[in-house]
Design a protein around this motif. Structure first.
Motif, short mmCIF file in Angstrom:
data_model
loop_
_atom_site.label_atom_id
_atom_site.label_comp_id
_atom_site.label_asym_id
_atom_site.label_seq_id
_atom_site.Cartn_x
_atom_site.Cartn_y
_atom_site.Cartn_z
N HIS A 136 25.36 -9.08 37.45
CA HIS A 136 26.38 -10.33 37.28
C HIS A 136 25.84 -11.52 37.30
O HIS A 136 24.72 -11.82 38.08
CB HIS A 136 27.01 -10.40 38.65
CG HIS A 136 28.03 -9.30 38.89
ND1 HIS A 136 28.98 -8.46 38.04
CD2 HIS A 136 28.01 -8.34 39.88
CE1 HIS A 136 29.49 -7.41 38.54
NE2 HIS A 136 28.78 -7.29 39.86
N ASP A 137 25.68 -12.36 36.19
CA ASP A 137 25.27 -13.61 36.16
C ASP A 137 26.39 -14.60 36.80
O ASP A 137 27.69 -14.71 36.30
CB ASP A 137 25.01 -13.91 34.61
CG ASP A 137 23.76 -13.41 33.95
OD1 ASP A 137 23.19 -12.42 34.88
OD2 ASP A 137 23.60 -13.42 32.78
N VAL A 138 26.00 -15.39 37.61
CA VAL A 138 27.05 -16.15 38.28
C VAL A 138 26.90 -17.52 37.93
O VAL A 138 26.12 -18.29 38.32
CB VAL A 138 26.63 -16.24 39.94
CG1 VAL A 138 27.87 -16.94 40.68
CG2 VAL A 138 26.79 -14.55 40.31
N ASP A 139 27.55 -17.81 36.89
CA ASP A 139 27.63 -19.20 36.14
C ASP A 139 28.52 -20.31 36.91
O ASP A 139 28.06 -21.44 36.93
CB ASP A 139 28.05 -19.18 34.91
CG ASP A 139 27.11 -18.25 33.78
OD1 ASP A 139 25.89 -18.12 34.23
OD2 ASP A 139 27.77 -17.56 33.00
N LEU A 140 29.58 -19.84 37.59
CA LEU A 140 30.35 -20.92 37.93
C LEU A 140 30.98 -20.87 39.38
O LEU A 140 31.23 -21.85 39.91
CB LEU A 140 31.60 -20.77 36.87
CG LEU A 140 31.33 -20.92 35.49
CD1 LEU A 140 32.53 -20.74 34.87
CD2 LEU A 140 30.76 -22.29 35.08
N LEU A 179 16.96 -14.33 40.29
CA LEU A 179 17.29 -15.72 39.72
C LEU A 179 18.02 -15.86 38.40
O LEU A 179 17.56 -15.30 37.34
CB LEU A 179 16.10 -16.01 39.62
CG LEU A 179 16.04 -17.59 39.27
CD1 LEU A 179 16.70 -18.74 40.27
CD2 LEU A 179 14.61 -18.16 39.31
N HIS A 180 18.99 -16.64 38.24
CA HIS A 180 19.61 -16.90 36.94
C HIS A 180 19.22 -18.17 36.70
O HIS A 180 19.55 -19.31 36.88
CB HIS A 180 21.16 -17.15 37.07
CG HIS A 180 22.01 -16.97 35.69
ND1 HIS A 180 21.55 -16.19 34.83
CD2 HIS A 180 22.94 -17.58 35.40
CE1 HIS A 180 22.32 -16.32 33.69
NE2 HIS A 180 23.38 -17.00 34.11
N ALA A 181 18.08 -17.94 35.83
CA ALA A 181 17.09 -19.42 35.49
C ALA A 181 17.53 -20.17 34.21
O ALA A 181 18.27 -19.46 33.40
CB ALA A 181 15.80 -18.58 35.37
N TRP A 232 17.82 -15.12 32.04
CA TRP A 232 17.97 -16.55 31.64
C TRP A 232 19.54 -16.77 31.41
O TRP A 232 20.10 -15.90 31.12
CB TRP A 232 17.29 -16.42 30.32
CG TRP A 232 15.76 -16.40 30.53
CD1 TRP A 232 14.78 -15.51 29.87
CD2 TRP A 232 14.71 -17.43 31.02
NE1 TRP A 232 13.57 -15.79 30.26
CE2 TRP A 232 13.51 -16.90 31.01
CE3 TRP A 232 15.05 -18.59 31.85
CZ2 TRP A 232 12.35 -17.56 31.60
CZ3 TRP A 232 13.98 -19.27 32.42
CH2 TRP A 232 12.46 -18.64 32.17
N HIS A 233 19.58 -17.98 31.74
CA HIS A 233 21.50 -18.72 31.39
C HIS A 233 21.16 -18.78 29.86
O HIS A 233 20.29 -19.89 29.35
CB HIS A 233 21.41 -19.57 32.33
CG HIS A 233 22.67 -20.28 32.04
ND1 HIS A 233 24.03 -19.51 32.07
CD2 HIS A 233 22.98 -21.60 31.69
CE1 HIS A 233 25.02 -20.56 31.85
NE2 HIS A 233 24.47 -21.75 31.68
N ASN A 234 22.09 -18.41 29.19
CA ASN A 234 22.05 -18.78 27.70
C ASN A 234 20.89 -18.92 26.96
O ASN A 234 20.44 -19.76 26.47
CB ASN A 234 22.75 -20.25 27.52
CG ASN A 234 24.28 -20.07 28.05
OD1 ASN A 234 25.00 -19.33 28.06
ND2 ASN A 234 24.82 -21.43 28.40
N PRO A 235 20.17 -17.98 27.00
CA PRO A 235 18.81 -17.80 26.40
C PRO A 235 18.97 -17.89 24.83
O PRO A 235 19.57 -17.49 24.31
CB PRO A 235 18.44 -16.49 26.78
CG PRO A 235 19.29 -15.46 27.05
CD PRO A 235 20.59 -16.46 27.63
ZN LIG Z 1 24.47 -17.63 32.67
#
Ligand SMILES: [Zn+2]
Ligand SMILES: [Zn+2]
Length: 213
Positions: A40-44, A97-99, A116-119
């Motif tokens: 799970h990427d926690v973006d928001l 880490l969502h880096a 990575w976030h939006n790599p």
């Molecule tokens: Zn992300």
């Protein structure tokens, strides 16, 4: 079964995976036959992450949550952020880490695993010193990867293939916000999230002794 982005269907997905004989795995070792890695990427929203995490715990599932230290949407260093992280751990989940490239500074809050976030393609699959990159060789392979980005499955909802045991293993990336807040498009879902956020912010203002009369 309708493939709506709802917690009910997420629960069905987990049930399908169990029926297909998969076991819930983490990024600690490269996946092998029968492994399902829930990522799970926690973006928001930390609230959304916690709701999904509770559901998974009820279902006996272990997931890996990737949290940001540089998000504009939440503050992991706040008391709320620290308690969300502790709760995820308490439920038995892993935390990575969502880096935001190029900063992959890991500290004691995180397992040595980075998403990575939006790599960009140039560094998406590159090795990260001292950590597993979730998209590196051994953990990522396009046929055994599914993602719900922007409320669209690029290769379809995987529940039927999971039930049939059709994947040798799978890395399944889902974003909690998409499943927790209602809406049949990403725009609707984001507006529902913002409505919930407004209520939460009003409570925080009251707690901060702001006169809301
Ligand atoms: Zn992300
Ligand atoms: Zn489905």
């Amino acid at each position: 079964m309708s493939c709506a982005f709802t917690l009910d269907h997420y629960r069905e997905l987990l049930g399908a995976a169990r029926a297909g004989g998969y076991r819930f795995a983490t990024f600690e070792a490269p996946p092998g036959r029968g492994d399902l890695i829930l990522r799970h990427d926690v973006d928001l929203s930390l609230d959304a992450a916690l709701r999904m995490a509770e559901l998974e715990a009820e279902e006996g599932a272990t997931a890996t949550y990737f949290l940001m230290t540089e998000s504009v949407f939440y503050n992991l260093a706040s008391p709320e952020g620290a308690s969300a992280l502790a709760r995820l751990r308490g439920l038995g989940h892993r935390v990575g880490l969502h880096a935001v490239y190029p900063d992959a500074a890991l500290d004691e809050r995180f397992d040595p695993v980075v998403a990575w976030h939006n790599p960009d393609p140039e560094y998406m699959t590159a090795a990260v010193p001292g950590a597993v990159n979730v998209m590196q060789d051994g953990w990522f392979d396009p046929p055994t990867y599914r993602s719900d980005s922007n409320q669209r499955w690029r290769f379809g909802c995987p529940h039927e293939e999971l039930r049939a045991g059709a994947f040798p293993w799978l890395q399944l990336l889902t974003h909690p916000e998409i499943w927790v807040y209602p809406g049949s498009t990403m725009g609707q879902t984001m507006r529902a999230m913002l409505d919930a956020e407004r209520e939460r912010r009003l409570e925080q203002l009251a707690e901060d002794r702001i006169d809301l009369t």
